[in-house]
Scaffold this motif. Sequence first.
Motif, PDB file in Angstrom:
ATOM      1  N   PRO A 169      20.880   9.847  90.617  1.00 55.08           N
ATOM      2  CA  PRO A 169      22.212   9.223  90.801  1.00 55.08           C
ATOM      3  C   PRO A 169      22.403   8.712  92.216  1.00 55.08           C
ATOM      4  N   GLU A 170      23.131   7.602  92.391  1.00 52.53           N
ATOM      5  CA  GLU A 170      23.415   7.040  93.687  1.00 52.53           C
ATOM      6  C   GLU A 170      24.467   7.852  94.423  1.00 52.53           C
ATOM      7  N   PRO A 171      24.327   7.980  95.812  1.00 52.04           N
ATOM      8  CA  PRO A 171      25.357   8.759  96.561  1.00 52.04           C
ATOM      9  C   PRO A 171      26.706   8.057  96.525  1.00 52.04           C
ATOM     10  N   ALA A 172      27.720   8.870  96.577  1.00 52.74           N
ATOM     11  CA  ALA A 172      29.070   8.328  96.545  1.00 52.74           C
ATOM     12  C   ALA A 172      29.366   7.604  97.863  1.00 52.74           C
ATOM     13  N   PRO A 173      30.105   6.504  97.926  1.00 54.00           N
ATOM     14  CA  PRO A 173      30.415   5.788  99.171  1.00 54.00           C
ATOM     15  C   PRO A 173      31.286   6.632 100.103  1.00 54.00           C
ATOM     16  N   ALA A 174      31.138   6.452 101.485  1.00 50.66           N
ATOM     17  CA  ALA A 174      31.916   7.230 102.465  1.00 50.66           C
ATOM     18  C   ALA A 174      33.344   6.804 102.444  1.00 50.66           C
ATOM     19  N   PRO A 175      34.220   7.690 102.713  1.00 51.53           N
ATOM     20  CA  PRO A 175      35.633   7.292 102.769  1.00 51.53           C
ATOM     21  C   PRO A 175      35.947   6.455 103.989  1.00 51.53           C
TER      22      PRO A 175
END
Length: 344
Positions: free
Chosen positions: A338-344
């Motif tokens: 799975p791809e990492p979640a984008p930074a806030p």
Amino acid sequence: MPMPKFLSVHGAAAAVLLSALPAWAQSALPGFELEHLEINPGRGTAVMRNGELLVPGGMSVGLVGQYQQLPLVLLNGERRLEAVRNRASSVLAGSYGVLPWLEVGAQIPVVLWQQGDDPGPLGLTPLASQGLGTPEVQARLGLLSRRDEHPVDLSMDLGLGLPIGSAAVLGRDAGLRVRALAAMGTQVGFLKPTLEAGVLLRSRNPLSAPGASGQALELRLGAGVTTAGQGLRGELAVKAAFAADMDQPAVEVLGGGRIPLSEGLELHALAGPGLGRTPGTPIARVLLGVTFRQEPPPRMEVLPEPVPQLRLEELQTRPEYVPDSRVEPVPTRELLPPEPAPAP
């Protein structure tokens, strides 16, 4: 004495010693079966067989009414007696298919009405106007059949006439009537020709010679043709009989047709002249009847080994599919991390 002129122009006549009968004592006319024409209870036309049999379980029932004009004229010199001038009768006939090669049938004739000259002045008692004819039972044997890829249909009829009719209406012989007759038929284009040939063993006709007794062998021949089809069909038949106690052959020509009324029900009509002066040969005859025939459909043939079983055996012998181990599988999106979640 010269032969009367009317002897050669009337269809049915018999010389009998009327003058030998005393005028003061009446006696009955010798009893015999006056009817010559036979009704066909099975396949074919009303008066002609075609060699076919009903399938097992099939049945055919018919009712035929007929009218005859002058079937019996007695002559002796200048004396002339129209003993039977008009005659109306009916025949109830039926048959049933027992086996592929066997069919049984029966028929019951009844004289509904007949009339003629008063025979009292000649010392004869009047004939009855109504009465039972000669009932008959028969068996039809199949010898050849076009259903079995034979070139023609061929059958043999064995009939037995029972002497239980009314002698007062001229509907009974002195003894049994035994008949054996072969019929053959085929189809040529839109025509269906048929042939009949057989013999009838019966009592001698007492009008041929007063006091005659014993048995007589009668030869019967017939030929006919019908048209094929589902609607209106035409028919033509010629019937002839020869015997030692006949002055002339008894010949009748009948033509007409039949038309279907509903499923299995047909209406048929025939008419024609009679030739010869044998007792029982009218100068004209008319037939009208209905026939109901019902036969089960032909049975389906059963194969020795069902086709699906052969296919299953063939499917079981096929080699199983084994994938090649040298081919590496290509990863799909579902197999990637799975791809990492984008930074806030």
